[in-house]
Design a protein around this motif. Structure first.
Motif, mmCIF file in Angstrom:
data_model
loop_
_atom_site.group_PDB
_atom_site.id
_atom_site.type_symbol
_atom_site.label_atom_id
_atom_site.label_comp_id
_atom_site.label_asym_id
_atom_site.label_seq_id
_atom_site.Cartn_x
_atom_site.Cartn_y
_atom_site.Cartn_z
ATOM 1 N N GLU A 1 4.177 1.947 11.758
ATOM 2 C CA GLU A 1 4.477 2.503 13.079
ATOM 3 C C GLU A 1 4.646 1.386 14.110
ATOM 4 O O GLU A 1 5.563 1.436 14.948
ATOM 5 C CB GLU A 1 3.371 3.461 13.499
ATOM 6 N N MET A 2 3.751 0.400 14.073
ATOM 7 C CA MET A 2 3.859 -0.718 15.014
ATOM 8 C C MET A 2 5.146 -1.501 14.774
ATOM 9 O O MET A 2 5.798 -1.965 15.722
ATOM 10 C CB MET A 2 2.635 -1.635 14.884
ATOM 11 N N HIS A 3 5.514 -1.657 13.498
ATOM 12 C CA HIS A 3 6.760 -2.340 13.159
ATOM 13 C C HIS A 3 7.954 -1.567 13.707
ATOM 14 O O HIS A 3 8.883 -2.150 14.286
ATOM 15 C CB HIS A 3 6.867 -2.484 11.636
ATOM 16 N N PRO B 1 0.824 -1.214 0.000
ATOM 17 C CA PRO B 1 0.000 0.000 0.000
ATOM 18 C C PRO B 1 0.858 1.265 0.000
ATOM 19 O O PRO B 1 2.008 1.247 0.452
ATOM 20 C CB PRO B 1 -0.800 -0.122 1.310
ATOM 21 N N PRO B 2 0.320 2.380 -0.455
ATOM 22 C CA PRO B 2 1.070 3.644 -0.465
ATOM 23 C C PRO B 2 1.165 4.232 0.940
ATOM 24 O O PRO B 2 0.408 3.867 1.845
ATOM 25 C CB PRO B 2 0.231 4.535 -1.387
ATOM 26 N N LEU B 3 2.077 5.172 1.116
ATOM 27 C CA LEU B 3 2.253 5.805 2.419
ATOM 28 C C LEU B 3 1.053 6.668 2.801
ATOM 29 O O LEU B 3 0.898 7.040 3.968
ATOM 30 C CB LEU B 3 3.523 6.657 2.410
ATOM 31 N N SER B 4 0.213 6.976 1.847
ATOM 32 C CA SER B 4 -0.996 7.756 2.129
ATOM 33 C C SER B 4 -2.093 6.892 2.752
ATOM 34 O O SER B 4 -3.130 7.410 3.179
ATOM 35 C CB SER B 4 -1.525 8.401 0.845
ATOM 36 N N ASP B 5 -1.869 5.591 2.816
ATOM 37 C CA ASP B 5 -2.851 4.658 3.372
ATOM 38 C C ASP B 5 -2.704 4.631 4.898
ATOM 39 O O ASP B 5 -1.672 4.216 5.426
ATOM 40 C CB ASP B 5 -2.614 3.264 2.773
ATOM 41 N N ASP B 6 -3.737 5.055 5.621
ATOM 42 C CA ASP B 6 -3.668 5.157 7.083
ATOM 43 C C ASP B 6 -3.433 3.805 7.741
ATOM 44 O O ASP B 6 -2.635 3.693 8.687
ATOM 45 C CB ASP B 6 -4.956 5.776 7.630
#
Length: 274
Positions: free
Chosen positions: A141-143, A129-134
């Motif tokens: 972030e969890m990673h 998915p793109p970085l714009s995908d929440d």
């Protein structure tokens, strides 16, 4: 269908095939990072669309790396190998192989197939998915939080030892491709040691979430091709050789189709039909 039934399939050279009950086939084609394949290892059959295990943002990086290589051949290798970590160890091991082409940037096989798909007007799907995908940003972030936990950072002190241990294991199951240099088997083992090191840094829960998302988007690619009028579509999915098994297993769980999965080529086709 080619089904991975044991650890032997981890580094097998044959592509894996997964058939979607809703229609279409995914051909999971394994590649080795920075390694140039001979024609005998490249897919020679007909396929309807291309799936890449990267986001669309990656293409800009590939183009940038190509420009750098034109100006100063080898500069990407020097930059990547100087950063340290397992990727640097991957490049160091591959660079010792003399009979095959390695350490090439941008990643040669995905980039070659990407250009081939563009020339052939085939739809291209970016599975990450793109970085714009929440939702995807939350996963990233969890990673990142997992990687920065004290115990995880402490364990990185032994990362070189872990890499050597993983490499020793992978060399035992690596397979020589008939008619090709045995160095391809060594390259597959080095690549697998690198991949296992990456996967060991991710919790099972996060890996399952990631692979389920990947599988949903892969199924979405088949669905988009069916909806665009392509009968019995075949998606050529380009993935790291040791990554294929986890993708296959995620597809077997039949996750919901993620729609839409837009590509420029399919958008243009749909506009022409309208």
């Amino acid at each position: 269908m080619g089904r991975p039934t044991s650890s032997e399939a981890f580094l097998d050279w044959d592509d894996l095939l997964w058939e979607d009950p809703d229609g279409g086939i995914v051909q999971i084609h394994g590649v080795l990072p920075t390694v140039v394949y001979p024609n005998t290892l490249r897919p020679r059959n007909t396929w309807s669309g291309l799936g890449l295990m990267v986001s669309e943002e990656e293409i800009e990086l590939w183009e940038h790396e190509e420009e750098l290589e034109k100006k100063s051949p080898g500069i990407n290798f020097v930059g990547a190998s100087s950063q340290g970590g397992d990727f640097s160890r991957l490049l160091g091991g591959l660079s010792l192989l003399e009979n095959i082409q390695t350490c090439k940037f941008p990643d040669p096989e995905p980039r070659r197939l990407h250009k081939y798909a563009i020339r052939g007007d085939k739809p291209i799907f970016f599975i990450e998915p793109p970085l714009s995908d929440d939702e995807w940003c939350n996963w990233l972030e969890m990673h990142a939080l997992e990687l920065t936990r004290p115990m995880k950072m402490f364990s990185n002190l032994w990362s070189r030892r872990k890499f050597k241990k993983n490499l020793s294991k992978m060399l035992k199951i690596a397979k020589i491709k008939s008619g090709e240099s045995s160095e391809f088997a060594v390259a597959s083992a080095i690549s697998a040691a690198w991949w296992v090191g990456i996967e060991d840094n991710i919790s099972l829960e996060l890996k399952q979430k990631r692979d389920e998302r990947y599988a949903s988007r892969i199924r979405g690619a088949l669905s988009e091709m069916r909806n665009s009028g392509i009968e019995s579509p075949k998606l050529l999915l380009v993935a790291s050789l040791p990554q294929r098994k986890s993708l296959f297993n995620a597809l077997e769980k039949m996750p919901l189709v993620e729609m839409p999965l837009c590509t420029e080529t399919l958008s243009e086709l749909n506009e022409e039909e309208e």
